[in-house]
Design a protein around this motif. Sequence first.
Motif, mmCIF file in Angstrom:
data_model
loop_
_atom_site.group_PDB
_atom_site.id
_atom_site.type_symbol
_atom_site.label_atom_id
_atom_site.label_comp_id
_atom_site.label_asym_id
_atom_site.label_seq_id
_atom_site.Cartn_x
_atom_site.Cartn_y
_atom_site.Cartn_z
ATOM 1 N N VAL A 12 0.857 -1.184 0.000
ATOM 2 C CA VAL A 12 0.000 0.000 0.000
ATOM 3 C C VAL A 12 0.895 1.236 0.000
ATOM 4 O O VAL A 12 1.712 1.425 0.910
ATOM 5 N N ILE A 13 0.748 2.054 -1.039
ATOM 6 C CA ILE A 13 1.569 3.254 -1.214
ATOM 7 C C ILE A 13 0.672 4.464 -0.995
ATOM 8 O O ILE A 13 -0.245 4.715 -1.779
ATOM 9 N N ILE A 14 0.936 5.210 0.062
ATOM 10 C CA ILE A 14 0.081 6.323 0.460
ATOM 11 C C ILE A 14 0.709 7.662 0.080
ATOM 12 O O ILE A 14 1.770 8.029 0.598
ATOM 13 N N ASP A 15 0.078 8.357 -0.829
ATOM 14 C CA ASP A 15 0.310 9.787 -1.087
ATOM 15 C C ASP A 15 1.747 10.213 -1.390
ATOM 16 O O ASP A 15 2.223 11.222 -0.883
ATOM 17 N N PHE A 16 2.434 9.458 -2.233
ATOM 18 C CA PHE A 16 3.736 9.917 -2.734
ATOM 19 C C PHE A 16 3.450 10.853 -3.912
ATOM 20 O O PHE A 16 3.529 10.448 -5.063
ATOM 21 N N GLN A 17 3.104 12.102 -3.623
ATOM 22 C CA GLN A 17 2.603 13.012 -4.645
ATOM 23 C C GLN A 17 3.585 14.111 -5.008
ATOM 24 O O GLN A 17 4.358 14.589 -4.173
ATOM 25 N N ALA A 18 3.507 14.498 -6.269
ATOM 26 C CA ALA A 18 4.477 15.412 -6.872
ATOM 27 C C ALA A 18 4.649 16.718 -6.105
ATOM 28 O O ALA A 18 5.775 17.164 -5.883
ATOM 29 N N ARG A 19 3.578 17.364 -5.695
ATOM 30 C CA ARG A 19 3.701 18.661 -5.030
ATOM 31 C C ARG A 19 4.077 18.537 -3.557
ATOM 32 O O ARG A 19 4.508 19.508 -2.949
ATOM 33 N N LEU A 20 3.910 17.349 -3.008
ATOM 34 C CA LEU A 20 4.230 17.126 -1.604
ATOM 35 C C LEU A 20 5.694 16.740 -1.389
ATOM 36 O O LEU A 20 6.342 17.165 -0.432
ATOM 37 N N MET A 21 6.233 15.945 -2.279
ATOM 38 C CA MET A 21 7.559 15.349 -2.056
ATOM 39 C C MET A 21 8.703 16.340 -1.870
ATOM 40 O O MET A 21 9.591 16.076 -1.056
ATOM 41 N N PRO A 22 8.737 17.481 -2.554
ATOM 42 C CA PRO A 22 9.859 18.399 -2.311
ATOM 43 C C PRO A 22 9.953 18.880 -0.860
ATOM 44 O O PRO A 22 11.029 19.241 -0.393
ATOM 45 N N VAL A 38 8.089 -1.535 -5.001
ATOM 46 C CA VAL A 38 7.232 -1.757 -6.181
ATOM 47 C C VAL A 38 7.876 -2.786 -7.106
ATOM 48 O O VAL A 38 7.204 -3.702 -7.605
ATOM 49 N N ASP A 39 9.172 -2.647 -7.349
ATOM 50 C CA ASP A 39 9.864 -3.580 -8.240
ATOM 51 C C ASP A 39 9.867 -4.992 -7.657
ATOM 52 O O ASP A 39 9.643 -5.966 -8.371
ATOM 53 N N ALA A 40 10.109 -5.109 -6.349
ATOM 54 C CA ALA A 40 10.076 -6.423 -5.704
ATOM 55 C C ALA A 40 8.659 -7.001 -5.770
ATOM 56 O O ALA A 40 8.488 -8.197 -6.043
ATOM 57 N N ALA A 41 7.666 -6.167 -5.541
ATOM 58 C CA ALA A 41 6.272 -6.625 -5.634
ATOM 59 C C ALA A 41 5.990 -7.164 -7.035
ATOM 60 O O ALA A 41 5.343 -8.210 -7.197
ATOM 61 N N PRO A 47 0.311 -7.700 -5.090
ATOM 62 C CA PRO A 47 -0.498 -6.585 -5.587
ATOM 63 C C PRO A 47 -0.109 -5.256 -4.930
ATOM 64 O O PRO A 47 0.384 -5.241 -3.797
ATOM 65 N N VAL A 48 -0.351 -4.171 -5.661
ATOM 66 C CA VAL A 48 -0.042 -2.825 -5.180
ATOM 67 C C VAL A 48 -1.315 -1.991 -5.228
ATOM 68 O O VAL A 48 -2.060 -2.035 -6.211
ATOM 69 N N LEU A 49 -1.562 -1.229 -4.168
ATOM 70 C CA LEU A 49 -2.672 -0.284 -4.110
ATOM 71 C C LEU A 49 -2.100 1.070 -3.725
ATOM 72 O O LEU A 49 -1.257 1.149 -2.825
ATOM 73 N N MET A 50 -2.561 2.128 -4.393
ATOM 74 C CA MET A 50 -2.028 3.466 -4.137
ATOM 75 C C MET A 50 -3.152 4.427 -3.766
ATOM 76 O O MET A 50 -4.293 4.229 -4.172
ATOM 77 N N THR A 51 -2.788 5.473 -3.002
ATOM 78 C CA THR A 51 -3.740 6.545 -2.725
ATOM 79 C C THR A 51 -3.127 7.877 -3.127
ATOM 80 O O THR A 51 -1.900 8.024 -3.192
ATOM 81 N N GLU A 52 -4.012 8.834 -3.372
ATOM 82 C CA GLU A 52 -3.606 10.223 -3.607
ATOM 83 C C GLU A 52 -4.520 11.120 -2.792
ATOM 84 O O GLU A 52 -5.748 11.047 -2.902
ATOM 85 N N PRO A 63 6.380 10.577 -10.707
ATOM 86 C CA PRO A 63 6.604 9.741 -11.894
ATOM 87 C C PRO A 63 7.280 8.409 -11.597
ATOM 88 O O PRO A 63 6.987 7.409 -12.243
ATOM 89 N N GLU A 64 8.179 8.382 -10.608
ATOM 90 C CA GLU A 64 8.901 7.150 -10.279
ATOM 91 C C GLU A 64 7.975 6.021 -9.831
ATOM 92 O O GLU A 64 8.323 4.848 -9.928
ATOM 93 N N LEU A 65 6.795 6.373 -9.332
ATOM 94 C CA LEU A 65 5.864 5.366 -8.808
ATOM 95 C C LEU A 65 4.552 5.305 -9.583
ATOM 96 O O LEU A 65 3.763 4.380 -9.377
ATOM 97 N N ALA A 66 4.321 6.275 -10.456
ATOM 98 C CA ALA A 66 3.054 6.338 -11.189
ATOM 99 C C ALA A 66 2.830 5.050 -11.973
ATOM 100 O O ALA A 66 3.758 4.490 -12.559
ATOM 101 N N GLY A 67 1.603 4.553 -11.929
ATOM 102 C CA GLY A 67 1.246 3.364 -12.682
ATOM 103 C C GLY A 67 1.582 2.056 -11.989
ATOM 104 O O GLY A 67 1.377 0.982 -12.548
#
Length: 176
Positions: A12-22, A38-41, A47-52, A63-67
Amino acid sequence: MTLLSATDAILVIIDFQARLMPAIHDGARLVANARRLVDAAGLLAVPVLMTEQNPAGLGGTVPELAGAGPVIAKMSFDSCAEPAFLEALAGDMQLVICGCEAHVCVGQTVLSLLEHRRRVAVVQDAVGSRAAESKEVAIARMARHGAEIVTTEMVVFEWLRTAAHPQFRAAAKLIR
């Protein structure tokens, strides 16, 4: 929860978002570790589930995690307040959690999942906050309430279990 199992897990990947990360302390390292997960999964069919969080305001996933998996948009800090999130996590799977921010969205989601009697492992080196102190307090709080605290490397090698695993070489390269 004892050892993590690739056959019994959801990443579960929570909120790794472009405007937040900097603004996130050590953000680049956290994203790199999330990418390793993600690569190991992918190698191990986890399975992978993401939130924004508020994607209109904070942008999409970096971008590194998108998709990497399906995305659930939310306005609540606690992902469990979004019915689609809990529906996507139906069953009794181990939930391996990474994301931002440790003391807000990750923390509230983990505490809520624990209230729902879910098995939760928080990946300490793939969870971040703007301030290191906020992350430290959040990790301690989640652990006190029953979350397992693990590292990226622990997750990968527990998912593998043995150097005889057919994906061992590929997965081990993710860590080096």
